[in-house]
Design a protein around this motif. Structure first.
Motif, PDB file in Angstrom:
ATOM      1  N   MET A 106       0.745  -1.296   0.033  1.00 35.52           N
ATOM      2  CA  MET A 106      -0.117   0.037  -0.032  1.00 35.52           C
ATOM      3  C   MET A 106       0.750   1.307  -0.004  1.00 35.52           C
ATOM      4  O   MET A 106       0.333   2.325  -0.546  1.00 35.52           O
ATOM      5  N   SER A 107       2.169   1.201   0.421  1.00 34.39           N
ATOM      6  CA  SER A 107       3.039   2.478   0.336  1.00 34.39           C
ATOM      7  C   SER A 107       3.506   2.814  -0.818  1.00 34.39           C
ATOM      8  O   SER A 107       3.840   4.052  -1.083  1.00 34.39           O
ATOM      9  N   LYS A 108       3.579   1.928  -1.776  1.00 36.47           N
ATOM     10  CA  LYS A 108       3.884   1.980  -3.123  1.00 36.47           C
ATOM     11  C   LYS A 108       2.806   2.896  -4.188  1.00 36.47           C
ATOM     12  O   LYS A 108       3.087   3.318  -5.152  1.00 36.47           O
ATOM     13  N   LEU A 109       1.550   2.537  -3.618  1.00 31.80           N
ATOM     14  CA  LEU A 109       0.501   3.153  -4.343  1.00 31.80           C
ATOM     15  C   LEU A 109       0.300   4.747  -4.625  1.00 31.80           C
ATOM     16  O   LEU A 109       0.174   5.190  -5.930  1.00 31.80           O
ATOM     17  N   PRO A 110       0.871   5.553  -3.605  1.00 32.56           N
ATOM     18  CA  PRO A 110       0.834   7.006  -3.999  1.00 32.56           C
ATOM     19  C   PRO A 110       1.929   7.401  -4.875  1.00 32.56           C
ATOM     20  O   PRO A 110       1.742   8.160  -6.096  1.00 32.56           O
ATOM     21  N   GLY A 111       3.105   6.833  -5.088  1.00 34.19           N
ATOM     22  CA  GLY A 111       3.985   6.996  -5.994  1.00 34.19           C
ATOM     23  C   GLY A 111       3.747   6.575  -7.349  1.00 34.19           C
ATOM     24  O   GLY A 111       4.247   7.212  -8.297  1.00 34.19           O
ATOM     25  N   TRP A 112       3.089   5.471  -7.541  1.00 31.03           N
ATOM     26  CA  TRP A 112       2.603   4.797  -8.728  1.00 31.03           C
ATOM     27  C   TRP A 112       1.531   5.911  -9.450  1.00 31.03           C
ATOM     28  O   TRP A 112       1.729   6.252 -10.611  1.00 31.03           O
ATOM     29  N   LEU A 113       0.708   6.473  -8.478  1.00 28.85           N
ATOM     30  CA  LEU A 113      -0.288   7.512  -8.943  1.00 28.85           C
ATOM     31  C   LEU A 113       0.191   8.636  -9.406  1.00 28.85           C
ATOM     32  O   LEU A 113      -0.105   9.339 -10.392  1.00 28.85           O
ATOM     33  N   GLN A 125       3.573   8.923 -10.811  1.00 24.76           N
ATOM     34  CA  GLN A 125       4.121   8.886 -12.153  1.00 24.76           C
ATOM     35  C   GLN A 125       3.082   8.841 -13.085  1.00 24.76           C
ATOM     36  O   GLN A 125       3.257   9.372 -14.255  1.00 24.76           O
ATOM     37  N   LEU A 126       1.853   8.296 -12.977  1.00 18.10           N
ATOM     38  CA  LEU A 126       0.908   7.982 -13.974  1.00 18.10           C
ATOM     39  C   LEU A 126       0.410   9.559 -14.392  1.00 18.10           C
ATOM     40  O   LEU A 126       0.269   9.806 -15.373  1.00 18.10           O
ATOM     41  N   GLY A 127       0.282  10.641 -13.299  1.00 17.43           N
ATOM     42  CA  GLY A 127      -0.134  11.713 -13.643  1.00 17.43           C
ATOM     43  C   GLY A 127       0.903  12.452 -14.504  1.00 17.43           C
ATOM     44  O   GLY A 127       0.377  13.472 -15.411  1.00 17.43           O
ATOM     45  N   ALA A 128       2.070  12.254 -14.019  1.00 13.87           N
ATOM     46  CA  ALA A 128       3.209  13.003 -14.582  1.00 13.87           C
ATOM     47  C   ALA A 128       3.135  12.518 -16.246  1.00 13.87           C
ATOM     48  O   ALA A 128       3.082  13.296 -17.100  1.00 13.87           O
ATOM     49  N   GLU A 129       3.008  11.221 -16.318  1.00 15.00           N
ATOM     50  CA  GLU A 129       3.109  10.709 -17.837  1.00 15.00           C
ATOM     51  C   GLU A 129       1.785  11.595 -18.572  1.00 15.00           C
ATOM     52  O   GLU A 129       1.909  11.712 -19.853  1.00 15.00           O
ATOM     53  N   LEU A 130       0.489  11.370 -17.933  1.00 15.14           N
ATOM     54  CA  LEU A 130      -0.634  12.060 -18.686  1.00 15.14           C
ATOM     55  C   LEU A 130      -0.407  13.505 -18.955  1.00 15.14           C
ATOM     56  O   LEU A 130      -0.720  14.117 -19.977  1.00 15.14           O
ATOM     57  N   SER A 131       0.418  14.260 -18.220  1.00 16.82           N
ATOM     58  CA  SER A 131       0.489  15.554 -18.315  1.00 16.82           C
ATOM     59  C   SER A 131       1.615  15.800 -19.528  1.00 16.82           C
ATOM     60  O   SER A 131       1.278  16.790 -20.380  1.00 16.82           O
TER      61      SER A 131
END
Length: 455
Positions: free
Chosen positions: A1-8, A10-16
């Motif tokens: 569960m601690s890795k979920l915020p970091g993964w989200l 990275q996904l936002g940065a790729e979309l931007s």
């Protein structure tokens, strides 16, 4: 569960970064084609201005091209008015054509009802007079209608009796008259030979012989015409009875079919149209009776056979203006020619012309007066059109129809003008001052000079 915020994250940065790349590619495509439409009006205006700066100006020697006008403005005013009037006239002509087709399909009923209107216009004053003397409406109608129909039946019977009683004498006189006419032609200065007269007689005989079938079919059609005439006469009799008895209620019912806005004008035009029709019928009957009496007396004193049937024929044909007088007078002259000779025929012609001249210049203006104001050209055209559409019946009803229409149109025009003046706004401003009544000038004293406006 601690890795979920970091993964989200990275996904936002790729979309931007993907959105920025799409914006860059869109900007590059718009720069390549600056005529593309934009949702931003200001940006689109700037791009069009920049593109206009890049287009070279036309040379000074190039001809100027005027802007194309609106197609409506390019059509002349007169042509537009003609087109507007044309399609309305086409609609009106189509309506009249359909109405004429409907009338021709029920021609017998229409002519019977019109004949009933004419007879009612002749008899209705008698019904009104009897009612003023205290008779009930039903009894006054019955007495008037029965008396009128009995008189017409007796006249018809008397005419048939006179014709059957004088047919043998007429046949002998016609044969003798033809021989006298033949001898007169042989002795005349027209250089007519006996062979030419015999050839004419032979051609007439051959024509009758070759057209025997046509004559027979015409006789059968004559039987059909007699049946239709009897049917129309019965319809006219029943219609006359109901119009004499219940004419006012029938008119009130007809008024209910008229739109409410036009009902007052039609209600005022109806009595005036009826007065015009009554004046026309009564005047025509009096004029026709005078013609028949005087021409019949002239024929009788000249010893022309069948004077009474010819007088009745003249009376009936007097209801067809202009044409009826010519036809009935020509028949009287022909009968006098073949029975009594040329001199008697000329005397009959003189009598007919004298009576018709008195009729045209004295009787009709004095009897009809201004009740029926129809131009002679309108009379001729209406009689011709009525004869072409419905034969003898159409020629009889053409002139009263035109007279009634003239009265109705004149009244409705005057009513419309009076109604528009009544509902127009009152004058105001300078118009009110001009329309206001002015005081009468004071009487001048002795020694005073007249004012300029006194004259």
């Amino acid at each position: 569960m601690s890795k979920l915020p970091g993964w989200l994250g990275q996904l936002g940065a790729e979309l931007s970064r993907l959105s920025e790349r799409l914006d860059e590619r869109r900007a590059e495509s718009e720069a390549d084609d600056p005529l593309l439409t934009h949702t931003d009006p200001a940006r689109a205006g700037k791009d069009e201005a920049a593109h206009a700066d890049q287009v070279p100006a036309p040379p000074t020697y190039a001809p100027t091209v005027a802007a194309r006008p609106d197609p409506v403005a390019a059509i002349p005013w007169g042509m537009r008015v003609a087109a507007e009037a044309g399609w309305r006239l086409l609609v009106l002509a189509g309506t009249l054509w359909v109405l004429m087709r409907v009338i021709s399909a029920v021609q017998l009923v229409v002519l019977a009802f019109v004949a009933a209107l004419l007879v009612t216009a002749l008899l209705q004053p008698t019904v009104a007079r009897l009612r003023r003397h205290g008779l009930p409406r039903g009894l006054a109608t019955a007495v008037t209608a029965i008396s009128g129909f009995v008189i017409m039946g007796l006249v018809g019977w008397f005419v048939v009796w006179q014709v059957m009683d004088n047919i043998d004498t007429l046949s002998d006189k016609v044969t003798k008259g033809i021989d006298d006419l033949k001898n007169w032609l042989l002795a005349s200065p027209f250089h007519v030979t006996d062979k030419q007269i015999n050839d004419i007689a032979k051609n007439l005989s051959d024509t009758v012989g070759t057209n025997t079938e046509a004559i027979t079919s015409a006789g059968l059609q004559g039987v059909t015409v007699v049946v239709e005439f009897m049917t129309g006469a019965l319809l006219a009799m029943f219609s006359t009875l109901f119009l004499l008895y219940d004419g006012a209620r029938i008119w009130q019912w007809v008024l209910k079919l008229v739109p409410a806005q036009a009902r007052p004008g039609v209600a005022g035009a109806g009595p005036r149209a009826w007065r015009t029709l009554t004046a026309y019928v009564r005047g025509t009957v009096i004029v026709a009776l005078i013609d028949a009496i005087f021409i019949g007396l002239g024929i009788y004193f000249l010893n022309v056979p069948m004077a009474v049937p010819l007088a009745v024929f003249i009376f009936l044909f007097a209801f067809i203006p202009l044409v009826g007088a010519v036809v009935s007078g020509a028949l009287a002259v022909v009968v006098a020619l073949v029975t009594e000779g040329v001199f008697t025929a000329l005397m009959v012609l003189a009598v007919v012309l004298a009576v018709q001249q008195i009729e045209g210049h004295v009787l009709q203006p004095f009897i009809l007066g201004r009740a029926v104001r129809v131009h002679p050209l309108a009379v001729v055209l209406s009689v011709a059109a009525g004869g072409m559409v419905a034969g003898i019946g159409g020629a009889v009803v053409a002139v009263p129809l035109v007279a009634v229409t003239n009265t109705v149109v004149g009244y409705l025009r005057s009513y419309g003008q009076e109604n528009s003046r009544r509902h127009s706004p009152p004058p105001h401003g300078a118009t009110a001052l001009d329309a206001a009544p002015t005081a009468a000038p004071a009487p001048e004293k002795d020694g005073d000079e007249p004012s300029p406006d006194a004259s």
